[in-house]
Structure formats: structure tokens, C-alpha cells
Design a protein around this motif. Structure first.
Motif, PDB file in Angstrom:
ATOM      1  N   GLY A 498       0.822  -1.205   0.000  1.00 14.63           N
ATOM      2  CA  GLY A 498       0.000   0.000   0.000  1.00 14.63           C
ATOM      3  C   GLY A 498       0.856   1.253   0.000  1.00 14.63           C
ATOM      4  N   MET A 499       0.210   2.389   0.161  1.00 12.41           N
ATOM      5  CA  MET A 499       0.866   3.688   0.284  1.00 12.41           C
ATOM      6  C   MET A 499       0.620   4.165   1.705  1.00 12.41           C
ATOM      7  N   TRP A 500       1.688   4.287   2.507  1.00  8.91           N
ATOM      8  CA  TRP A 500       1.530   4.478   3.940  1.00  8.91           C
ATOM      9  C   TRP A 500       2.210   5.751   4.417  1.00  8.91           C
ATOM     10  N   SER A 501       1.524   6.445   5.294  1.00 10.07           N
ATOM     11  CA  SER A 501       1.987   7.728   5.827  1.00 10.07           C
ATOM     12  C   SER A 501       2.960   7.519   6.987  1.00 10.07           C
ATOM     13  N   LEU A 502       4.139   8.125   6.879  1.00 12.62           N
ATOM     14  CA  LEU A 502       5.078   8.221   7.993  1.00 12.62           C
ATOM     15  C   LEU A 502       5.175   9.698   8.319  1.00 12.62           C
ATOM     16  N   ARG A 503       4.834  10.087   9.536  1.00 11.47           N
ATOM     17  CA  ARG A 503       4.622  11.507   9.789  1.00 11.47           C
ATOM     18  C   ARG A 503       4.963  11.910  11.217  1.00 11.47           C
ATOM     19  N   SER A 504       5.202  13.206  11.343  1.00  7.20           N
ATOM     20  CA  SER A 504       5.229  13.802  12.668  1.00  7.20           C
ATOM     21  C   SER A 504       3.810  13.831  13.199  1.00  7.20           C
ATOM     22  N   GLU A 505       3.653  13.491  14.488  1.00  6.77           N
ATOM     23  CA  GLU A 505       2.347  13.581  15.119  1.00  6.77           C
ATOM     24  C   GLU A 505       2.128  14.956  15.746  1.00  6.77           C
ATOM     25  N   MET A 506       3.087  15.842  15.580  1.00  6.46           N
ATOM     26  CA  MET A 506       2.923  17.223  16.025  1.00  6.46           C
ATOM     27  C   MET A 506       2.376  17.977  14.815  1.00  6.46           C
ATOM     28  N   TRP A 507       1.095  18.337  14.892  1.00  7.41           N
ATOM     29  CA  TRP A 507       0.329  18.607  13.672  1.00  7.41           C
ATOM     30  C   TRP A 507       0.769  19.861  12.930  1.00  7.41           C
ATOM     31  N   GLU A 508       1.346  20.819  13.583  1.00  2.00           N
ATOM     32  CA  GLU A 508       1.947  21.954  12.883  1.00  2.00           C
ATOM     33  C   GLU A 508       3.066  21.462  11.973  1.00  2.00           C
ATOM     34  N   ARG A 509       3.872  20.556  12.473  1.00  6.33           N
ATOM     35  CA  ARG A 509       4.969  20.007  11.679  1.00  6.33           C
ATOM     36  C   ARG A 509       4.434  19.162  10.521  1.00  6.33           C
ATOM     37  N   PHE A 510       3.414  18.361  10.791  1.00 12.12           N
ATOM     38  CA  PHE A 510       2.806  17.571   9.710  1.00 12.12           C
ATOM     39  C   PHE A 510       2.284  18.486   8.606  1.00 12.12           C
ATOM     40  N   TYR A 511       1.522  19.499   8.986  1.00 10.32           N
ATOM     41  CA  TYR A 511       0.889  20.378   8.008  1.00 10.32           C
ATOM     42  C   TYR A 511       1.928  21.118   7.176  1.00 10.32           C
ATOM     43  N   LEU A 512       3.054  21.440   7.781  1.00 11.76           N
ATOM     44  CA  LEU A 512       4.098  22.186   7.075  1.00 11.76           C
ATOM     45  C   LEU A 512       5.224  21.284   6.592  1.00 11.76           C
ATOM     46  N   GLY A 513       4.943  20.002   6.362  1.00  7.97           N
ATOM     47  CA  GLY A 513       5.837  19.205   5.549  1.00  7.97           C
ATOM     48  C   GLY A 513       6.632  18.102   6.193  1.00  7.97           C
ATOM     49  N   GLN A 514       6.566  17.916   7.523  1.00  7.88           N
ATOM     50  CA  GLN A 514       7.383  16.868   8.127  1.00  7.88           C
ATOM     51  C   GLN A 514       6.640  15.536   8.068  1.00  7.88           C
ATOM     52  N   GLN A 515       6.611  14.997   6.881  1.00 10.88           N
ATOM     53  CA  GLN A 515       5.929  13.730   6.611  1.00 10.88           C
ATOM     54  C   GLN A 515       6.444  13.177   5.300  1.00 10.88           C
ATOM     55  N   LEU A 516       6.205  11.907   5.085  1.00 13.55           N
ATOM     56  CA  LEU A 516       6.489  11.283   3.802  1.00 13.55           C
ATOM     57  C   LEU A 516       5.578  10.078   3.660  1.00 13.55           C
ATOM     58  N   TYR A 517       5.561   9.505   2.460  1.00  9.97           N
ATOM     59  CA  TYR A 517       4.800   8.275   2.224  1.00  9.97           C
ATOM     60  C   TYR A 517       5.760   7.176   1.785  1.00  9.97           C
ATOM     61  N   ILE A 518       5.476   5.969   2.257  1.00  7.33           N
ATOM     62  CA  ILE A 518       6.240   4.792   1.860  1.00  7.33           C
ATOM     63  C   ILE A 518       5.364   3.968   0.925  1.00  7.33           C
ATOM     64  N   SER A 519       5.797   3.840  -0.322  1.00  8.79           N
ATOM     65  CA  SER A 519       5.061   3.048  -1.310  1.00  8.79           C
ATOM     66  C   SER A 519       5.603   1.632  -1.300  1.00  8.79           C
ATOM     67  N   VAL A 520       4.737   0.695  -0.896  1.00  9.22           N
ATOM     68  CA  VAL A 520       5.110  -0.719  -0.834  1.00  9.22           C
ATOM     69  C   VAL A 520       4.255  -1.462  -1.858  1.00  9.22           C
ATOM     70  N   LEU A 521       4.847  -1.798  -2.996  1.00  9.94           N
ATOM     71  CA  LEU A 521       4.122  -2.454  -4.079  1.00  9.94           C
ATOM     72  C   LEU A 521       4.453  -3.945  -4.109  1.00  9.94           C
ATOM     73  N   SER A 522       3.422  -4.766  -4.262  1.00  6.95           N
ATOM     74  CA  SER A 522       3.626  -6.194  -4.453  1.00  6.95           C
ATOM     75  C   SER A 522       3.952  -6.449  -5.919  1.00  6.95           C
ATOM     76  N   PRO A 523       5.037  -7.146  -6.227  1.00  2.00           N
ATOM     77  CA  PRO A 523       5.387  -7.390  -7.637  1.00  2.00           C
ATOM     78  C   PRO A 523       4.300  -8.127  -8.399  1.00  2.00           C
TER      79      PRO A 523
END
Length: 553
Positions: A498-523
Motif C-alpha cells: 500500500g501507500m503508507w503515511s510516515l509523519r510527525s504527530e505534532m500537527w503543525e509540523r505535519f501540516y508544514l511538511g514533516q511527513q512522507l509516504y512509503i510506497s510498498v508495491l507487491s510485484p
């Protein structure tokens, strides 16, 4: 309930009866604005079915949850289910990178399974700054009746939402962030949407009967503040942390960082009268405290004004909190649902195939405040990342691996703003290092998984630090705090496509960019590994009018 919703629920019910699936729980939620006074001042809050906190989802491992959400706000809205793993089903993860938001005046039905999970979780909004206004509630996942639990059934259990609160209002806070400024410090703390001071005449929040034991499920759903909670004259026994049963230790006070949940048992073993539950802020320049009242049945004696002391602050407080983290040990002998039974017992014997070291930063880009990982500050494209990937048009709006696995020499300089997606290999065993070079505490969460939090230490991480990892009974969890000038290491198998969110749980930081997504694709792109795009999925952006790809088989 409209005709489409009734038909959908009827079809689900028929399917359940025919296929003998695990039980279903159906919810219909109306999201509205309302007026409440979490800090004693009337202000606009977000209610679910006229409640804040919202309704408790009370279910059992492997149950199917169906929540029909009607958005009666004046803005698009999404809910995420913090800690619920959605095996093979990031389609309903409820983050801007996976789903189109529910538009005002419309509804959307979430369907997911709490597959092989037990424990305490919560839901909250991920759109705009809605989290600052409410729309939050607790999810309680019980063990199945035939699975023994490593403690006696409590006389009752209580869901407790705690966190910081602002008087500004969520739209004002969003405007501040959009203009490049900070939301500032919170105005207070709340316990289940209420704040009280010592000696104030209030009705009790909970009632005890002498000699009985009660389970409290705490979740810190705040915007940025770690808290500590403690019961006046009562010890606590920590029994569950983010879905894992623990070796049971007694504590006088517990740190609870942003995004975290835990369960404690409290026995009514004191003289009958009123007692306070105390919640106070941690690692803040201006201390904040609030209380709620527990009353022994039949008592009319008020609680004493002397409160149990908080833990130390500054350097001593960091050491205190790290030592508390180290005291948590997974109960490997407890019978319980385990999302990854193979890796649950032997994670310390699996070879690491990739190390991702993430350094958080705070900086200004074109005069506006931004937060980043490894010099990349995430921005959401107009079309959710998961839909772009599924429709085969990802290259039109983002590039994979815009973030390096190692931080650049000067992570605060030359910060770029872009969609931040890591391309990961299915079923690889990875190590993620969170290194905090700032002087404020951080808290991070990964959707879709539990990871093994194997170490937190002061200083900078280096490969030789692995000798200090707990490779036997580290707790399987989905949040980790990183203290100022410290690092934290977690390990996990990427076995949930799936496509999964890895993020800061401090929501000001999340909203202003401290997050990424991990794309895990099954071949294999197989239904064995991931569900196809659900027929009910709302489409938006550049995929709105594209023909749907052939589903997985």
C-alpha cells in the motif's frame, strides 16, 4: 439513511451471512460544528453525532468496521484510524496521500477490518487543521473470547482522550501556518473535552467501587504537547501499549507523547472519597495542568488539594522518560493477535536490507516556516498519491525517492518542497533511524504497520549503536518519541502492500511538511497481497475522468 447507503449496508449484511465472515459493526456519523468550552471559553468545535470526544468504536479482533461519514462542515474532511493497520487496504487510510476528501454535503463509507489486532487506538481528522477542533474518538479492540488476556477482566473500562488545546480556532490556526507563521503555544490541556482546576466544584468523571479494578485507555490526541498523567494516591499497572500486551510494571506516573495510546489498570484500594486524575504538560516552557475527579461510590468527601508531583524537566526529565521507555517490555508469552507472527518473535535474527536515517529540521523557505525530513518538506499533489500510482500516472505529479536514505550534510539548508515518496521493496526488513538535532521533543507515527522500537539514546546514531538495541522483547508499536538531542531506532518488515503515511504527530509540523509516504508495491499485483481499488472510492484530480485500471486478481 439514503437509499444508496441502505443498499450498501444490505449487500454487506447478505455477504456476511453467506460467507460467514467475521462480525460487522455499522456506524453512521454526522460531522458538524458545535459550541463547547474545552478550556471554559465557548468556541467552535467539530462534533461527531453531537459529541466531543466522538463515539467510541468498541469491537473485537478481526471485526469488520463500516463507518458512514456525512460531512456537514463547510470544508472537505477526512478521518484516519491511528494505529489500525488496514491490512492490504491503504485505500481507506484517510490521509491526503491515499484518499480524496469527503466534500461538504456528501458522505463516504469507510470499510476496514481490525485484522489480528488488539489494543487502544483513536481516529481523528487529517484535513486542514481540523484536528485542532475535535472530530476525535477512541477505538477499543478487545481480544476474542477464547483468547486469554494476561490480566483479570476489569470491573469497567474508560476511554480517556487527553491533549493540548488552543482557543484560536482551527481556521485561524490554518491561516497562521499558511502565512508562514507558527500556531504558538497551546492555551491549556483537556481531559475528554473538559478542563478543571483543583478545588473547582465539578461532577465526577468516573465512579469507583472500593476493591474493584478499572481499565483506563489513554490517548494523547493533542496538537504538539507531550503530557504526563497520574492518579492521586493510586498506583497504575501498565498492561497494554499501542496494541501490545506488556510485562506488567507499576508506575506512579506515565508519560504519553503526542499520538500515543496505552492502557493502565487502577485498583480502588484507598479510603473512600474523591481523588484527582492529573494531566500535566512535559518539556514546555510554560507548565500546563488540568484535573478530573474520581469519586468512590457513596462518598461525599472532596479530593485533597495536594497533587502528586510531576516528573523532572530538562535534562533530568529526558533521562527519566528514556528510562521509562526502556522499562517497557513486550509480553511474549501472552496470547494475543499478532499482525506478523513470524517476525513477532525473531525480529532480532532478521538481516537488515535497508537503513533509512531521517533527520528532522525546522527552517524557512521563501520567508515561510517549513518542517522537513532530510531536507525535503512534503507537499500534497492535487491528486492523492495512491490514486496516481494505481492509475499509472504517478510521473505526472511526483517522483519516487525525492528524499535520500541519508541526510545531507546541512539538512536545514536548501530545503525543497515536493511530494515526498519513498519507493520500498515488498517484504524487505528495514531499519528506520529518527535523529533529532533540535531542542524540542518529536513524536512520529507510521500507518499500516507496527514496528519494533528497539532503542532511544542521546547523541548521534552510528552503526555501532546497534549493539545497544533490544533484539528480544522490544514493544511492537506504531509511535515513537525522540527526545531533544537524541535518536530512536525502529525495525519492521514491509509486508503490508500500500501507500503508507510516515509523519510527525505534532500537527503543525505535519501540516508544514514533516511527513512522507512509503510506497510498498507487491510485484505480483495480486489480491493475495493488496485489495483492488474499491468501487465506492471517490476520484478526484487528474484521475477523476480516467478509465479505471483492471483490478488485481
Amino acid at each position: 439513511m439514503d437509499t444508496r447507503t441502505f443498499g450498501f449496508f444490505s449487500l454487506l449484511l447478505i455477504t456476511t451471512l453467506v460467507n460467514a465472515e467475521d462480525p460487522y459493526h455499522f456506524f453512521e456519523w454526522k460531522v458538524t460544528y458545535g459550541t463547547m468550552s474545552p478550556l471554559g471559553v465557548p468556541q467552535q468545535v467539530i462534533l461527531i453525532n453531537n459529541e466531543f470526544p466522538g463515539p467510541v468504536i468498541n469491537c473485537t479482533s478481526n471485526n469488520n468496521i463500516v463507518v458512514n461519514v456525512f460531512n456537514n462542515l463547510d470544508e472537505p474532511f477526512l478521518l484516519t484510524w491511528n494505529g489500525v493497520q488496514h491490512r492490504k487496504n491503504s485505500w481507506v487510510d484517510g490521509t491526503p496521500g491515499t484518499m480524496c476528501p469527503i466534500q461538504p454535503g456528501t458522505n463516504f463509507t469507510y470499510k476496514f477490518q481490525v485484522k489480528d489486532q488488539i489494543g487502544s487506538y483513536y481516529y481523528f481528522p487529517t484535513t486542514a487543521l481540523h484536528k485542532a477542533a475535535g472530530g476525535i474518538g477512541i477505538i477499543q479492540v478487545h481480544s476474542r473470547p477464547l483468547i486469554p488476556v494476561p490480566f483479570d477482566n476489569p470491573a469497567d473500562e474508560f476511554a480517556v482522550v487527553v491533549g493540548d488545546w488552543f482557543k484560536k480556532g482551527h481556521k485561524s490556526m490554518k491561516n497562521l501556518l499558511d502565512s508562514g507563521k507558527s500556531i504558538g503555544r497551546p492555551d491549556g490541556l483537556h481531559i475528554n473535552g473538559k478542563s478543571a482546576q483543583v478545588g473547582a466544584p465539578v461532577e465526577p468523571s468516573w465512579t469507583f467501587e472500593a476493591g474493584k479494578t478499572y481499565r483506563f485507555r489513554f490517548c494523547n490526541t493533542g496538537m504538539r504537547t507531550s503530557v504526563n498523567f497520574r492518579f492521586q494516591d493510586h498506583d497504575m499497572k501498565l498492561v497494554e501499549l499501542e496494541g501490545s500486551h506488556l510485562m506488567q510494571n507499576d508506575y506512579m506516573s506515565m508519560d504519553l507523547h503526542t499520538g500515543q495510546c496505552m492502557s493502565v489498570l487502577v485498583t480502588a484500594d484507598q479510603p473512600p472519597k474523591d481523588y484527582y486524575l492529573v494531566v500535566s504538560s512535559r518539556f514546555t516552557k510554560q507548565p500546563l495542568t488540568t484535573v478530573a475527579t474520581i469519586r468512590y461510590k457513596g462518598s461525599n468527601s472532596p479530593a485533597l488539594p495536594e497533587l502528586p508531583p510531576p516528573p523532572p524537566e530538562n535534562t533530568a526529565g529526558i533521562a527519566w522518560s528514556i528510562n521509562q521507555f526502556r522499562s517497557y517490555r513486550w509480553n511474549l508469552t501472552a496470547s494475543a493477535a499478532r499482525p506478523n507472527p513470524q517476525g513477532s518473535y525473531h525480529y532480532g535474527q532478521i538481516n537488515i536490507t535497508r537503513t533509512i536515517k531521517l533527520v528532522n529540521s525546522r527552517s524557512y523557505v521563501d520567508g515561510k516556516l517549513r518542517f522537513a525530513f532530510n531536507g525535503v518538506s512534503h507537499s500534497d499533489p492535487k491528486t492523492p498519491l495512491k490514486l496516481l500510482e494505481y492509475f499509472g500516472v504517478a510521473d505526472k505529479e511526483f517522483k519516487y525517492d525525492s528524499i535520500p536514505d541519508e541526510p545531507p550534510p546541512d539538512v536545514e539548508k536548501n530545503v525543497k518542497i515536493a511530494p515526498n515518496v519513498l519507493n520500498a521493496t515488498y517484504r524487505n526488513f528495514v531499519e528506520i533511524i529518527f535523529e533529532n538535532r533540535e531542542n524540542t521533543i518529536q513524536s512520529y507515527h507510521l500507518d499500516g504497520y507496527s514496528f519494533f522500537a528497539v532503542a532511544i539514546e542521546p547523541g548521534r546514531w552510528a552503526p555501532e549503536k546497534r549493539k545497544n538495541y533490544n533484539l528480544e522483547d522490544a514493544v511492537s508499536r506504531h509511535n515513537v518519541a525522540v527526545f531533544p538531542g537524541c535518536w530512536a531506532a525502529v525495525m519492521l518488515t514491509l509486508d503490508n502492500a500500500g501507500m503508507w503515511s510516515l509523519r510527525s504527530e505534532m500537527w503543525e509540523r505535519f501540516y508544514l511538511g514533516q511527513q512522507l509516504y512509503i510506497s510498498v508495491l507487491s510485484p505480483e499485483r495480486s489480491l493475495r497481497d493488496e485489495y483492488s481499488l474499491p468501487e465506492t472510492t471517490q476520484l478526484c484530480g487528474i484521475v477523476a475522468n480516467l478509465p479505471k485500471p483492471q483490478g488485481y486478481v
